[in-house]
Structures are given as C-alpha cells and as structure tokens.
Design a protein around this motif. Sequence first.
Motif, PDB file in Angstrom:
ATOM      1  N   UNK A 669     -29.429  20.587  11.196  1.00 26.58           N
ATOM      2  CA  UNK A 669     -29.787  21.383  12.100  1.00 26.58           C
ATOM      3  C   UNK A 669     -28.145  21.473  12.743  1.00 26.58           C
ATOM      4  N   UNK A 670     -27.954  20.305  12.666  1.00 27.10           N
ATOM      5  CA  UNK A 670     -26.525  20.365  13.109  1.00 27.10           C
ATOM      6  C   UNK A 670     -25.659  20.866  11.870  1.00 27.10           C
ATOM      7  N   UNK A 677     -16.807  21.199  11.524  1.00 26.37           N
ATOM      8  CA  UNK A 677     -15.387  19.970  11.924  1.00 26.37           C
ATOM      9  C   UNK A 677     -16.880  19.002  13.291  1.00 26.37           C
ATOM     10  N   UNK A 678     -17.794  19.276  13.567  1.00 24.18           N
ATOM     11  CA  UNK A 678     -18.263  18.842  13.994  1.00 24.18           C
ATOM     12  C   UNK A 678     -17.814  18.471  15.350  1.00 24.18           C
ATOM     13  N   UNK A 699      -5.781  16.348  18.779  1.00 25.08           N
ATOM     14  CA  UNK A 699      -5.833  15.655  19.866  1.00 25.08           C
ATOM     15  C   UNK A 699      -7.219  15.316  19.762  1.00 25.08           C
ATOM     16  N   UNK A 700      -7.851  16.293  19.379  1.00 24.32           N
ATOM     17  CA  UNK A 700      -9.118  16.176  20.273  1.00 24.32           C
ATOM     18  C   UNK A 700     -10.104  16.663  18.735  1.00 24.32           C
ATOM     19  N   UNK A 701     -10.082  15.568  17.867  1.00 25.40           N
ATOM     20  CA  UNK A 701     -10.679  16.042  16.544  1.00 25.40           C
ATOM     21  C   UNK A 701     -11.731  14.602  16.569  1.00 25.40           C
ATOM     22  N   UNK A 702     -12.088  13.522  17.503  1.00 19.75           N
ATOM     23  CA  UNK A 702     -12.892  12.854  17.182  1.00 19.75           C
ATOM     24  C   UNK A 702     -14.894  13.482  17.817  1.00 19.75           C
ATOM     25  N   UNK A 703     -15.673  13.569  16.995  1.00 19.86           N
ATOM     26  CA  UNK A 703     -16.823  14.197  16.839  1.00 19.86           C
ATOM     27  C   UNK A 703     -17.198  13.032  17.536  1.00 19.86           C
ATOM     28  N   UNK A 704     -18.043  14.048  18.553  1.00 22.63           N
ATOM     29  CA  UNK A 704     -19.917  12.931  19.068  1.00 22.63           C
ATOM     30  C   UNK A 704     -20.442  12.909  17.968  1.00 22.63           C
TER      31      UNK A 704
END
Length: 719
Positions: A669-670, A677-678, A699-704
């Motif tokens: 589903x995700x 990139x999630x 600088x903001x690429x760390x997915x949850x």
Amino acid sequence: MAHRANEQLRLSGRVRIDVPEGMPSPVRHALRMLARDFEAVLGAEPEIVEGTARDAGQEIGGEQSKAAELAIIGGKSKASELAIRWAEESDGIPRRPEAYGFRFRSSEDECGADVNIIGHDELGLVYGMLEFSRRFLGIQPFWFWADQEIVRRDEIVIDGEDFDSPEPKVRYRGWFVNDEVCLIGWKDPYPPSREVWEPVFEALLRCGGNMVIPGTDLPRDGIHYKLAAEMGLWVMHHHAEPLGAEMFLRAYPGKSPSYQREPELFEKLWREAIEEQKDKKVVWVLSFRGQGDKPFWIDDPSFDTPEKRGAMISRVIRKQYDMIAREVENPVFCAALYGEISELYKGGCVDLPDDVIKVWADNGYGKMVSRRHGNQNYRVPALPAKDDGGKHGVYYHVTFHDLQASNHLTTFPGSAEFIKEEVEAAFASGADEYVLVNSGNIRPHVYTLDLIRELWNEGEADAGEHLRRFVRSYYRDGHEELEELYRTYSEAAIPYGPNADDRAGDEYYHHPARQIIGHWLTGQGAEPDPRLFWAVGDAAFGEQVKGFERLLEPGMKSWESWLERCDEALAKLGPDDRRRALDQLRFHGALHLSGCEGFYWLCRSYGEYAEKRYPQAFVLASKSMRSYRRGLEILRDSERGKWDRFYQADWLTNIRSTVENVDTLRRWLRLHGDSPDFFLWYKEFLMPVTEKYIYLENTHRNPLSDDELALRLEEFFGL
C-alpha cells in the motif's frame, strides 16, 4: 503411617504400599503416578513393598518401562496402610472389564491392609489408583495441563466406606490427539518423546479413557504407539491409515495408489500391520480412503457413481476384516462413517459386517450433522437410524482445523449446554459403544475435555453442576465470578451463521483474512472470492469484505466487554489462581479480541483502498498488523516455566503468517503514492508548513519506518 478415629482412616508421613509381584507395565505406571501424588501431598515418598499383596486374579503381561521403574523393596509385610491387589471372589467386585473397588479393614480385623485398591484386570487397578488419588489426595484429571495447585497436608482422611466403581456409559472412550502441532513444537526431539506423551496419556487415563489415536501421521519409529500400549491404552489409527499400515505411496513411491490395480501391494501392507500388532490391544479401524486423507476416486475417476464407490469400500473393508479375524482372537472393529463414507452408507451403498462399530462424526463444530466441505453445507443428520442395528459410536470435536472458522488455539466457542445436548442425543440414538474425541493439544481444551469425561462415564451431565465442580477443583477462590466467565465465554463468540454451531473460533480471524489479502494483492478484486462463499456469500469482493466487517465490529465490543469482566474478576484472585485464570480463561478471550480487531482493521483498510485513499488504507493495515502482533505476544506470555515454547509450532491458525501477510500488504500500500522516495506522505501530511516549501531535499531524505509513519499518520487522520 495410619490411625483411625471414629472409623475414619488417617494417613500421614511415609505411607506403606503393598503390591503383588510381577505387576504389568500399566499398573507400574499408575503406581508411579500414585507414589508421586502421595509425595506431593504428604511430603514423603511412600514405601512400596512388592510381593506382599495377594496375587489373586489374572495378570496381563506387559513390558516394564524405565519411566515406570519404582523404588520397590521385597519382603514379608505385616498389616499395611495401603495395598494394591487383584480382586478375589470374596471381594464382590463386579466381573466386568476395568471394574475396581476400595475395601477397608475394620478396626476389629487383625490382619490385612487398612485400604485395599482392587481390580480384576490391569486397567481396573490403574483406574482404582487414579480414582483414589482424585478422591483422597485431591489430584484432578488435568492437574498437569491446568497447573493445579497441589496443597501440602499433614494428613489425609479417608471415610472407610467400601466402594465399587460404576460401569461407564461408553465401553470404548478415548482421544484422537489430532492437529497436535503444539505438542510437536514444544520440545526439541521429533517425533515427540516420552516427556511429551506421558502427561497426555496420564490425563486420558485419569479421565477414565481407555483408547487413543496418538497423533497424526507421525514417524513410525516414534514412541507414541509403544508408550500408549505400555500405559494400558487400546491403540487406534487415523481413518486415513487403516489398520495402522504404512501409507501406500510411502512404501511404494511411483506406484499407482489404486487397490483396483495393486491389491497385492495394499494387502501386503495390511498383513505387515496385523502381524506387528496382533498381540496388542487394538481397536482395528477398517477404512479405505485415498492418499492424503481424501476420497480415493479423486485419484481414480473410473469410480464415477455412488454404487461403484460404495462397492469398492465394502469390498476392501470386508478384506481387511477377514485378514484380521484370521490372525487375532476376539478382535474389536470399527469403521468411521466420516465425510463421503457416511453419505454412501446412508444411501445404502456401503455394506459393513455386523460386529463392526459404526462411528458417526460431528461436523467439526460439535453438531451431529455432515461436515461442511468448502461451500457445501448440507447438514445431513449424522446419527444412526432407529432401524440401524449393531453397535454405534461417535467421533466428536472439541477442537478442529479446517481453514475456515474452527477453534484450534482457543477453547470450544459453543456452550457446554450445546455439547451436552449433542452427546446425550447421540447416546439416545444408540451411538454409545464408542466415543473418540479430537483433543488437539490438550492444554487449550481442558474444560471441554473434562465435560466429555463426565458424559462418557455417566452418560449425562448437568452443565451447570459440572462447571461448579470444575471451577472448585482447579481454583481456590473467586468461584462464582469464574463460573460466570466460563459460562459467558460462548456468548461473546461471533455468530457468523444461523445455526447454534456457527460460532467463530480463532481460525476465523486468520484463514479468511489471508485469503482476502491474497485475492486483493494478486489483482482479483474485480471478482468474488469463491473460497469465502461459506461465510459471506456470492457477492462482489468488496461486499464480501464488508460482510466480515459487519460481523467483526460487534464481535470486538463483545470480546472487549467479556475481557473487562475477566480483568475485574482476576484482580481479586491470589497470584496462583490469577496465573491459572490468565492461561485457562483470559488467554482465550484475548486471542479472540486480537484476531477480531486485526481482521476488522484489515477489512476497513480494503474499504479505504477501494476509495483510493491509500495513506488511510496504509494506516488501517498497520493497525491490523499491530492487533495481530498482539496475538503473538499473548502466545509468548503464556509460555513460562514448563510451558516454554508450547505455542512455538502454531502452524495451523498460524498467527505469525497472518502478521507477515498484513506486513506485505501495508508495504504494498505504501507503494501507492509514497514511492519511490518514501518521503512524499510525510511531506504532504506531516511536515510543518513552515518547512514544507523551503526544505532542501539533499538534507531531508531519511524516510520514516513503516511503524513510525503509520502511527503519525494515524494521529493526523484521527483513525
């Protein structure tokens, strides 16, 4: 030692037990149990003296097991406190199989034992010792499986009144230890060792049982059959393994499993099985099904009419019957009228020898009607007709595995009154020669197995009175509230159909759920799933899912209410009673609620997906997974002390598989909007407005993680 007060006998300290020489193996096993019970209650191992009790009666030989060895000394005895001995004519014990009695020495007698446990045969002595333990030491039939608290006492008091055992209602009484995966996975050795099987057979003997099918298709070199015989039980076989013979395709891989083509090979296997068992106590199961416990005509389509099929079954059974009769003295025969054989028999297509016990089966849910096969549920009565002569018996399920709605890890979802009515009606129809109960893994099914114990011994039961005695046998306090919880457990179960037996067991939340996920993710959602017609009918797939949802929502409320009452009652109990009630009561309701919630949120997830609300569907799938995961935690919490790893092999309900299926679903589903990139759902719904339009992507690429994203989106959407 013993002393008397007002003709009561009081035993304390180290009790002396006299036994005859050359006790057969079943008696030695029972004596070992009795000695252990004395030590647990009085704090001292009894002194067992062999060769002093009178040796009247006919002994039945048996192999002595190392597990049954006792600290026995020889020598002459003066008056002893307890004697185990064979019955004499003057004792007046009824001359029937398995009869036993208690005889007491009066204060005027100058010799003999204070207490005599006597029987005509080995099972008579076994039952006598175990009944003595229950009556006077307080050791209940399921002491091991229900974790009974054994109370230490300074002395035990015996009333001193002679007693003769009543004749059981049912001649052959036993368990089919079927779908026994928890017993398989509990300990390391495979097949299961003595350590696993001895408590099973002991509990059966304490229930007055005398026959067993010890497991399903276990390796032939296992201890299960040998130990069952060693402990005095009649041995039986699965109806898919007639005569206990090797499966045809195991013995002859590559050959055609057709009796029509290979009669000599089939008969060779049967002959070998008869030779191996002819000197043992065997209830010979006459049957003919295909390999893998299915109708033989699936592999041999030339049998295309009921008459052809019935004629072949009749021919094979007669052949098996004649082969046994030539080799075995006074054999006991039965034939399972299960599934297709029942239909053929009722249609007059199967002919059985007159002295074969005809065994009628319930539908797996406790109702004496034909079993549901997939979506076919004819509910044809499965009891003998009034004019059907001969002997009849019952195969009854208190647990079942059918990939639909059965109970496997949890106790029977129907009421005790329902079981009582069905079994008593079977007896009234003449099906009272034989009762075989599918006992599963024993531990989850103690209450219902104990009810069947009373029915097969007494022929009838007062469900309320049985429950009162049961609760007082295993719990010290809180009896009224605990009785109410046992009684209302079945009221909390989901009624998924119009019949009294249409109540959901634990598999209802798992097998259909995994079927829905498979149908959904393989792109078949435009069509109904035929595997679900039995539960929600032939409707569009979305309506099928909605049909489950409509039942699950009130089911959650029902189980939540029951658990609230359960927690209130348990809070008032002492530590030992509370732990016991957690395992024997709350465990079952909590497993139901976790499955019910997991399935409900799964159905809701599909509804959101169908409306293309993919983030919401992802959140609800994650809620489903958390609920199902809680089911695993419930299993683990119940695995302490001797129960370590008991639910390790949950391969049938298979909660872990459901968790993994739902995890696959939410990952899929995700992909619907958060890929590649999630980070997109975080940016759209969770990122602060002050950052959303000015952040730098590099600088903001760390997915949850899935879990963290789901929890934060759940709060955002208010789901």
